[in-house]
Design a protein around this motif. Structure first.
Motif, short mmCIF file in Angstrom:
data_model
loop_
_atom_site.label_atom_id
_atom_site.label_comp_id
_atom_site.label_asym_id
_atom_site.label_seq_id
_atom_site.Cartn_x
_atom_site.Cartn_y
_atom_site.Cartn_z
N ASP A 210 12.00 -4.40 2.06
CA ASP A 210 11.65 -3.45 3.17
C ASP A 210 12.73 -2.59 3.42
OD1 ASP A 210 8.97 -4.38 3.30
OD2 ASP A 210 9.43 -5.82 4.99
N MET A 211 13.95 -2.92 3.26
CA MET A 211 15.19 -2.16 3.68
C MET A 211 15.03 -0.79 2.88
SD MET A 211 18.72 -4.05 4.52
CE MET A 211 18.55 -4.99 2.97
N TRP A 212 14.67 -0.78 1.52
CA TRP A 212 14.56 0.34 0.95
C TRP A 212 13.20 0.93 1.10
CZ3 TRP A 212 17.18 3.43 -1.77
CH2 TRP A 212 16.73 4.10 -2.74
N VAL A 213 12.12 0.29 1.13
CA VAL A 213 10.97 1.05 1.44
C VAL A 213 10.99 1.93 2.61
CG1 VAL A 213 8.56 0.69 2.10
CG2 VAL A 213 9.63 -0.95 0.37
N GLN A 214 11.66 1.67 3.61
CA GLN A 214 11.59 2.22 4.83
C GLN A 214 12.29 3.79 4.83
OE1 GLN A 214 13.52 0.43 8.35
NE2 GLN A 214 15.15 -0.37 6.75
N MET A 216 11.85 5.50 2.03
CA MET A 216 10.86 6.43 1.67
C MET A 216 11.20 7.22 0.69
SD MET A 216 8.32 7.21 5.21
CE MET A 216 9.84 7.55 6.25
N LEU A 217 12.26 6.95 -0.16
CA LEU A 217 12.80 7.74 -1.24
C LEU A 217 12.06 7.76 -2.59
CD1 LEU A 217 16.60 6.85 -0.51
CD2 LEU A 217 15.54 9.30 -0.35
N GLU A 218 11.36 6.59 -2.53
CA GLU A 218 10.38 6.43 -3.87
C GLU A 218 8.99 6.30 -3.33
OE1 GLU A 218 13.22 4.55 -7.51
OE2 GLU A 218 12.85 3.12 -5.63
N ARG A 219 8.19 6.53 -4.05
CA ARG A 219 6.74 6.25 -3.87
C ARG A 219 6.51 4.96 -4.04
NH1 ARG A 219 3.09 10.73 -7.17
NH2 ARG A 219 3.63 12.80 -6.00
N PRO A 220 5.73 4.14 -2.97
CA PRO A 220 5.30 2.84 -3.17
C PRO A 220 4.32 2.34 -4.35
CG PRO A 220 4.10 3.78 -1.16
CD PRO A 220 5.27 4.76 -1.79
N PRO A 221 4.84 1.33 -4.90
CA PRO A 221 3.96 1.02 -5.99
C PRO A 221 2.26 0.92 -5.90
CG PRO A 221 4.81 -0.87 -5.34
CD PRO A 221 5.55 0.01 -4.38
N ARG A 222 1.63 1.38 -6.73
CA ARG A 222 0.17 1.10 -6.43
C ARG A 222 -0.49 -0.31 -6.45
NH1 ARG A 222 -2.97 5.68 -9.91
NH2 ARG A 222 -2.52 7.66 -8.86
N VAL A 223 -1.18 -0.57 -5.68
CA VAL A 223 -1.81 -1.84 -5.44
C VAL A 223 -3.03 -1.83 -6.32
CG1 VAL A 223 -2.66 -3.59 -3.95
CG2 VAL A 223 -0.71 -2.42 -3.33
N GLN A 224 -3.22 -2.49 -7.44
CA GLN A 224 -4.47 -2.70 -8.23
C GLN A 224 -5.30 -3.46 -7.58
OE1 GLN A 224 -4.52 -0.81 -10.90
NE2 GLN A 224 -6.74 -1.08 -11.16
N GLN A 225 -6.30 -2.93 -6.82
CA GLN A 225 -7.31 -3.76 -6.06
C GLN A 225 -8.43 -4.34 -6.99
OE1 GLN A 225 -8.91 -1.29 -2.98
NE2 GLN A 225 -7.05 -1.70 -1.67
N GLU A 226 -8.77 -5.59 -6.84
CA GLU A 226 -9.97 -5.83 -7.61
C GLU A 226 -11.12 -5.41 -7.31
OE1 GLU A 226 -10.44 -10.16 -7.13
OE2 GLU A 226 -11.87 -10.12 -8.91
N ALA A 227 -12.06 -5.13 -8.40
CA ALA A 227 -13.40 -4.32 -8.15
C ALA A 227 -14.36 -5.24 -7.07
CB ALA A 227 -13.94 -4.02 -9.32
N PRO A 228 -15.22 -4.70 -6.40
CA PRO A 228 -16.03 -5.68 -5.46
C PRO A 228 -17.19 -6.23 -6.40
CG PRO A 228 -16.52 -3.11 -5.37
CD PRO A 228 -15.41 -3.12 -6.09
N PRO A 229 -17.54 -7.26 -5.88
CA PRO A 229 -18.52 -8.22 -6.57
C PRO A 229 -19.62 -7.61 -7.41
CG PRO A 229 -17.93 -9.23 -4.34
CD PRO A 229 -17.41 -7.78 -4.63
#
Length: 240
Positions: A210-214, A216-229
């Protein structure tokens, strides 16, 4: 500062009183110092308690997603700025951090530049603003001061090296990581990034979490969401 003046006054009054009683300086000097330091610590603790209450409310505001209200809460602490040393600088740093998180770099710069050098996260944000504005000399000045005041904070060396490397100064970045390793020989983040640079690879800062994330120098990684049922069932049907 009022508390400091009161503490010095207490020390002097006690020392003068003992002098008038014809007490040896072996007694009145230490007694005066003890009285002054004790008074300063007691008064400082009172201010700290008040600041903790303000910080607690600020955190509640942030958790509610109300950054503007959190800033207003912090500004209430300015009523204490003349009571104790470093209070104003710490408040400036905290307010500057919140403006940075709001991506209001103009206001953030206003407060961070008057902040407390021991607040290393705020100082790092100040350096980043200078970097983004192509003011590299100011960036280096801020980071040098920050590292002198926070010599055991790995993120300071890591960020400084990252900024230097982004500016095509690989040798400077490696030297900064090596400087950090002299202070913290077992720091894996600094060691790993130094190895990456030595092998002509990009630094990896996500290990700082979180120290690095705050920053905001790099784009956060994409969260691959599971498809709905219902979508998963449709996909199965397609491949029958």
């Amino acid at each position: 500062m009022i508390n400091l003046a009161i503490s010095i006054g207490v020390a002097l009054v006690l020392a003068i009183g003992l002098v008038l009683l014809q007490t040896s300086w072996f007694i009145y000097v230490p007694m005066g110092l003890v009285a002054g330091v004790t008074t300063f610590l007691v008064l400082g603790r009172r201010i700290q308690t008040q600041l903790e209450a303000i910080m607690y409310q600020m955190q509640k505001d942030i958790q509610s997603g109300k950054l503007d209200r959190a800033i207003d809460t912090l500004k209430q602490g300015y009523s204490l700025k003349n009571r104790h040393i470093f209070v104003e600088g710490q408040l400036n740093s905290q307010i500057g951090v919140l403006y940075y998180l709001k991506k209001d770099h103009e206001r953030a710069l206003e407060y961070l530049s008057k902040g407390f050098v021991k607040h290393h996260i705020a100082q790092c944000m100040l350096a980043i603003i200078h970097y983004k504005r192509k003011n590299l000399d100011e960036m280096k000045k801020v980071m040098d001061e920050t590292i002198r005041a926070n010599g055991k904070q790995s993120i300071c060396y890591g960020l400084y090296a990252w900024l230097l490397h982004q500016n095509k100064d690989k040798e400077g970045a490696m030297a900064m990581l090596q400087k950090g390793l002299k202070k913290m020989p077992d720091d894996e983040k600094l060691t790993n990034n130094l190895t990456l640079l030595q092998n002509d690879k990009k630094m990896k800062m996500k290990a700082y979490g979180d120290m690095w994330v705050q920053f905001m120098l790099e784009r956060p990684p994409r969260v691959q969401q599971e498809a709905p049922p219902h979508m998963r069932m449709r996909r199965k049907a397609m491949f029958r």
